[in-house]
Design a protein around this motif. Structure first.
Motif, PDB file in Angstrom:
ATOM      1  N   ALA A   1     -24.479  29.100  13.504  1.00 12.66           N
ATOM      2  CA  ALA A   1     -25.854  30.080  13.821  1.00 12.66           C
ATOM      3  C   ALA A   1     -25.952  31.137  12.795  1.00 12.66           C
ATOM      4  CB  ALA A   1     -25.868  30.768  15.141  1.00 12.66           C
TER       5      ALA A   1
ATOM      6  N   PRO B   1     -36.944  35.518   9.648  1.00 11.62           N
ATOM      7  CA  PRO B   1     -37.794  34.802  10.568  1.00 11.62           C
ATOM      8  C   PRO B   1     -36.779  34.157  11.556  1.00 11.62           C
ATOM      9  CG  PRO B   1     -37.059  33.441   8.610  1.00 11.62           C
ATOM     10  CD  PRO B   1     -36.537  34.839   8.452  1.00 11.62           C
ATOM     11  N   ALA B   2     -37.647  33.687  12.630  1.00 11.44           N
ATOM     12  CA  ALA B   2     -36.914  33.125  14.090  1.00 11.44           C
ATOM     13  C   ALA B   2     -35.937  32.356  13.615  1.00 11.44           C
ATOM     14  CB  ALA B   2     -37.930  32.296  14.969  1.00 11.44           C
ATOM     15  N   ASN B   3     -34.981  32.121  14.467  1.00 10.53           N
ATOM     16  CA  ASN B   3     -33.813  31.223  14.327  1.00 10.53           C
ATOM     17  C   ASN B   3     -32.964  31.499  13.134  1.00 10.53           C
ATOM     18  OD1 ASN B   3     -32.434  28.932  15.167  1.00 10.53           O
ATOM     19  ND2 ASN B   3     -33.468  27.535  13.666  1.00 10.53           N
ATOM     20  N   SER B   4     -32.761  32.939  12.693  1.00 12.06           N
ATOM     21  CA  SER B   4     -32.062  33.144  11.574  1.00 12.06           C
ATOM     22  C   SER B   4     -30.655  33.835  11.943  1.00 12.06           C
ATOM     23  CB  SER B   4     -32.649  33.997  10.615  1.00 12.06           C
ATOM     24  OG  SER B   4     -33.274  35.205  11.264  1.00 12.06           O
ATOM     25  N   GLY B   5     -30.655  33.726  13.293  1.00 10.95           N
ATOM     26  CA  GLY B   5     -29.171  34.600  13.600  1.00 10.95           C
ATOM     27  C   GLY B   5     -29.014  36.015  14.185  1.00 10.95           C
ATOM     28  N   LYS B   6     -30.226  36.538  14.049  1.00  8.32           N
ATOM     29  CA  LYS B   6     -30.280  37.937  14.234  1.00  8.32           C
ATOM     30  C   LYS B   6     -29.865  38.462  15.726  1.00  8.32           C
ATOM     31  CE  LYS B   6     -34.867  38.149  13.840  1.00  8.32           C
ATOM     32  NZ  LYS B   6     -35.235  36.694  13.524  1.00  8.32           N
ATOM     33  N   THR B   7     -30.045  37.693  16.766  1.00  8.78           N
ATOM     34  CA  THR B   7     -29.784  38.042  18.043  1.00  8.78           C
ATOM     35  C   THR B   7     -28.171  37.699  18.240  1.00  8.78           C
ATOM     36  OG1 THR B   7     -32.114  37.833  19.043  1.00  8.78           O
ATOM     37  CG2 THR B   7     -30.293  37.470  20.423  1.00  8.78           C
ATOM     38  N   SER B   8     -27.876  36.508  17.770  1.00  8.25           N
ATOM     39  CA  SER B   8     -26.725  36.072  17.601  1.00  8.25           C
ATOM     40  C   SER B   8     -25.613  37.319  17.069  1.00  8.25           C
ATOM     41  CB  SER B   8     -26.227  34.666  16.804  1.00  8.25           C
ATOM     42  OG  SER B   8     -27.012  33.814  17.733  1.00  8.25           O
TER      43      SER B   8
ATOM     44  N   LYS C   1     -22.228  23.802  16.093  1.00  7.19           N
ATOM     45  CA  LYS C   1     -23.302  24.344  15.061  1.00  7.19           C
ATOM     46  C   LYS C   1     -23.197  25.658  14.526  1.00  7.19           C
ATOM     47  CE  LYS C   1     -28.374  24.656  15.919  1.00  7.19           C
ATOM     48  NZ  LYS C   1     -28.034  25.936  16.841  1.00  7.19           N
TER      49      LYS C   1
ATOM     50  N   GLU D   1     -35.934  43.276  18.404  1.00  6.10           N
ATOM     51  CA  GLU D   1     -37.495  43.020  18.359  1.00  6.10           C
ATOM     52  C   GLU D   1     -38.041  43.819  19.807  1.00  6.10           C
ATOM     53  OE1 GLU D   1     -38.074  39.002  18.139  1.00  6.10           O
ATOM     54  OE2 GLU D   1     -36.798  38.802  16.743  1.00  6.10           O
TER      55      GLU D   1
ATOM     56  N   THR E   1     -20.407  33.515  26.724  1.00  7.34           N
ATOM     57  CA  THR E   1     -21.240  32.460  26.470  1.00  7.34           C
ATOM     58  C   THR E   1     -20.403  31.284  26.182  1.00  7.34           C
ATOM     59  OG1 THR E   1     -22.536  34.123  25.387  1.00  7.34           O
ATOM     60  CG2 THR E   1     -23.279  31.956  24.758  1.00  7.34           C
TER      61      THR E   1
HETATM   62  N1  LIG Z   1     -26.456  30.622  23.870  1.00  8.74           N
HETATM   63  C1  LIG Z   1     -26.565  29.660  22.742  1.00  8.74           C
HETATM   64  N2  LIG Z   1     -26.139  28.638  22.820  1.00  8.74           N
HETATM   65  C2  LIG Z   1     -26.362  27.765  21.753  1.00  8.74           C
HETATM   66  N3  LIG Z   1     -26.987  27.886  20.619  1.00  8.74           N
HETATM   67  C3  LIG Z   1     -27.598  29.133  20.755  1.00  8.74           C
HETATM   68  C4  LIG Z   1     -27.433  30.181  21.723  1.00  8.74           C
HETATM   69  N4  LIG Z   1     -27.998  31.231  21.236  1.00  8.74           N
HETATM   70  C5  LIG Z   1     -28.569  30.909  20.061  1.00  8.74           C
HETATM   71  N5  LIG Z   1     -28.204  29.668  19.721  1.00  8.74           N
HETATM   72  C6  LIG Z   1     -28.455  29.200  18.452  1.00  8.74           C
HETATM   73  O1  LIG Z   1     -28.348  29.914  17.537  1.00  8.74           O
HETATM   74  C7  LIG Z   1     -29.338  30.217  16.196  1.00  8.74           C
HETATM   75  C8  LIG Z   1     -29.756  31.515  16.011  1.00  8.74           C
HETATM   76  O2  LIG Z   1     -30.372  31.975  17.182  1.00  8.74           O
HETATM   77  P1  LIG Z   1     -30.685  33.558  17.290  1.00  8.74           P
HETATM   78  O3  LIG Z   1     -31.262  33.797  18.620  1.00  8.74           O
HETATM   79  O4  LIG Z   1     -29.424  34.393  16.681  1.00  8.74           O
HETATM   80  O5  LIG Z   1     -32.002  33.719  16.449  1.00  8.74           O
HETATM   81  P2  LIG Z   1     -32.582  35.003  16.172  1.00  8.74           P
HETATM   82  O6  LIG Z   1     -32.653  35.229  14.643  1.00  8.74           O
HETATM   83  O7  LIG Z   1     -32.287  36.100  16.710  1.00  8.74           O
HETATM   84  O8  LIG Z   1     -34.313  34.276  16.412  1.00  8.74           O
HETATM   85  P3  LIG Z   1     -35.504  35.121  16.873  1.00  8.74           P
HETATM   86  O9  LIG Z   1     -36.205  35.710  15.850  1.00  8.74           O
HETATM   87  O10 LIG Z   1     -36.576  33.948  17.277  1.00  8.74           O
HETATM   88  O11 LIG Z   1     -35.170  35.964  18.243  1.00  8.74           O
HETATM   89  C9  LIG Z   1     -30.331  29.256  16.916  1.00  8.74           C
HETATM   90  O12 LIG Z   1     -30.393  27.966  16.325  1.00  8.74           O
HETATM   91  C10 LIG Z   1     -30.145  28.945  18.288  1.00  8.74           C
HETATM   92  O13 LIG Z   1     -30.506  27.655  18.860  1.00  8.74           O
END
Ligand SMILES: Nc1ncnc2c1ncn2[C@@H]1O[C@H](COP(=O)(O)OP(=O)(O)OP(=O)(O)O)[C@@H](O)[C@H]1O
Ligand SMILES: [Mg+2]
Lengths: 289, 259
Positions: free
Chosen positions: B27, B46-53, B25, B180, B65
């Motif tokens: 991210a 927005p949520a789920n956009s990959g910022k934390t990743s 998948k 955040e 990981t």
């Molecule tokens: N450890 C993991 N294993 C599998 N998938 C992951 C993992 N961490 C994140 N993801 C996937 O990566 C995608 C992006 O997640 P991420 O946490 O980077 O989003 P985000 O922008 O930080 O969201 P938020 O604003 O909600 O914190 C999501 O679809 C999430 O399911």
């Protein structure tokens, strides 16, 4: 004003019913334990004297004390622990903190859980084959303790791994992000916060080890040997086997003697468990999150 | 210290064609951006956009990981982060603050002293200096100076978040990643932390992930917009709000008419 509806009342009734049921089950569970303890104390209590604890059995084990068996059990448990605790904790640390989460790790974990379910007589036969015969330790404390160690290893591993996993993952992440290595993280954050659980697991294992009969019967415990062991290569008497022998194998044993032996054995186990509960309470009191 | 004009500083972090996958998948994909020294670089989306990743890729948390794969290149101070022979040394240069405060189950003092200790500083006097300096910079010193021995995890949420910042600063980082940070913090504390960040930027480069677009507007010199794993664009923060940006989706997001 709030009026209880039909449904509310019904819910309340079922709630009471379930509560009662669970309470009854709990009582049912404690009852046998209390009865056993009561009977043992009633019949065996008068047997317990300083002499009983500190002299050897006499008259073909129909009289005298239990010193060699008591000392033997301490030897067996101590040596078994010396082997199984370091190995078990190291293995649990590896599985929980280092190993990648893949099919191999998962099958190892599964194997360990299954290993905990292997009947003790199977471990006993393995001990005979491996330690007594193959490694030529003969029937000795060493062979018996190693057998016990192998038998209890899965318990130590599972207990340790569970206490490690109880430490929130966020703490590890925070440490890694700071540039801590895995070992530094374990050493500074994971272990200090899981040590109570690990100790509890180890102590529970001790009590299990002390009561086992089958694994030591063919590997190192003697029927009757009124001397104290001098080294791990000696045979020894043991409480559990002694109890078995005087209850079933020796004619003319006074009726109270087995009760006394059983009472001492169960007291050893219960004292260990009490210790583990005390540990838990002390360390829980300092729970940090 | 003289702060370079926006956009004038040398490049601190250069990211090129970055893509992140978890197993099969995707991210995040197609990220190319430069973060300059002494700027606050915002990332919104927005949520789920990959910022934390994205943040996790910067300090090589992919090593911890299972299934996380990082492609493309990330250069910190001109060095590829994947070529650091010692990943721990890399991570020490990068402080991280999480969305929910993580007070380690140690005393307030030990929380801040942990990182110096891991680096081998043992002398109590030296540690005292670091602890006081970092807690002061995190605007927490006055509140905790009398209870340094009590547990960090027993502080209030807002205090714990500042403790986390103090802990990140104790690493003496060159780059500070904030994910955040204000999610569990009251508005007053948020404002205090924002003030801290403005002063910190004289010494440290900051990447600020936020889901509050107004926070990015208040703090960030430049801002990137991520959307559902896609890198949309990067620009001067004001341009995102005044419509001088190219992609209409950015405008729609910052103005709150989205989805
Ligand atoms: N450890 C993991 N294993 C599998 N998938 C992951 C993992 N961490 C994140 N993801 C996937 O990566 C995608 C992006 O997640 P991420 O946490 O980077 O989003 P985000 O922008 O930080 O969201 P938020 O604003 O909600 O914190 C999501 O679809 C999430 O399911
Ligand atoms: Mg996130």
């Amino acid at each position: 004003m709030f009026e209880a509806t039909e449904l509310n009342r019904k819910n309340q009734k079922t709630e009471r019913l379930w509560r009662l049921l669970f309470l009854m089950m709990t009582v049912l569970l404690i009852l046998p334990v209390l009865i056993i303890l009561g009977v043992l104390i009633y019949h065996g209590g008068p047997m317990i004297t300083i002499d009983f604890l500190f002299t050897e059995p006499t008259n073909g084990m129909t009289a005298g004390g239990i010193l060699p068996a008591l000392v033997g059990t301490v030897w067996l448990v101590a040596v078994a622990l010396l082997v199984s605790v370091p190995i078990g904790i190291a293995a649990a640390l590896y599985l929980s903190e280092y190993a990648a989460d893949n099919w191999l790790t998962r099958s190892i974990n599964l194997a360990i859980i299954n290993l905990a379910g292997v009947p003790s007589i199977v471990h006993a036969l393995f001990g005979v084959g491996a330690f007594v015969l193959f490694f030529r330790f003969g029937t000795s404390i060493l062979a018996a303790s190693l057998t016990l160690a192998i038998m209890t290893l899965p318990v130590v591993i599972v207990a340790t791994r569970e206490s490690l996993q109880a430490v929130p993952h966020a703490f590890r992440e925070a440490c890694w992000n700071m540039g801590a290595s895995r070992w530094q993280t374990i050493r500074h954050v994971v272990l200090p916060n899981s040590v109570s659980g690990i100790l509890t697991g180890v102590i529970l294992e001790v009590s299990r080890t002390a009561g086992e009969t089958a694994p030591i019967m063919f590997t190192g415990a003697a029927f009757f040997l009124p001397f104290l062991p001098q080294s791990v290569f000696d045979q020894t008497m043991a409480m559990s086997l002694h109890l078995f022998v005087i209850s079933t194998q020796v004619p003319g044993v006074p009726e109270n003697l087995p009760f006394g032996v059983a009472l001492v054995l169960i007291s050893m186990v219960l004292a260990m468990n009490a210790l583990s509960i005390a540990f838990r309470m002390v360390l829980r009191g300092r729970k940090k999150w | 210290m003289v702060r370079p004009e926006n956009g004038a500083g040398p490049v601190k972090l250069a990211v090129k064609d970055l893509a992140i996958h978890y197993g099969p998948k995707s991210a995040l994909a197609g990220v190319s951006l430069d973060v300059r020294e002494h700027e606050i670089f915002g990332i919104i989306g927005p949520a789920n956009s990959g910022k934390t990743s994205f943040l996790r890729a910067l300090n090589r948390m992919d090593l911890h990981t299972t299934g996380m794969r990082v492609e493309g290149s990330i250069h910190l101070d001109g060095r590829d982060v994947r070529k650091w022979r010692n990943v721990y040394a890399l991570r020490r240069q990068i402080g991280v603050v999480f969305p929910l405060p993580v007070g380690l189950p140690l005393s307030v003092y030990d929380n801040v002293a942990l990182s110096p200790r891991l680096r081998g500083i043992k002398n109590k006097a030296d540690l005292d200096v670091v602890v006081e300096r970092c807690l002061t910079r995190a605007a927490l010193w006055d509140e905790v100076k009398d209870r340094l021995d009590s547990l960090g995890s027993l502080l209030s949420g807002g205090q714990q978040q500042r403790l986390t910042i103090a802990r990140a600063l104790s690493q003496d980082p060159k780059l500070l990643l904030l994910d955040e940070f204000s999610i569990a913090v009251d508005p007053v504390t948020t404002m205090r932390i924002e003030d801290i960040l403005r002063t910190l930027k004289d010494e440290i480069t900051i990447i600020l992930v936020t889901n509050l677009v107004q926070q990015a507007r208040r703090l960030a010199d430049r801002t990137a917009f991520f959307l559902s794993g896609e890198f949309v664009e990067v620009g001067e923060t004001e341009d995102l709000f005044t419509g001088a940006v190219r992609d209409p989706r950015t405008r729609a997001y910052v103005e709150g008419r989205f989805g």
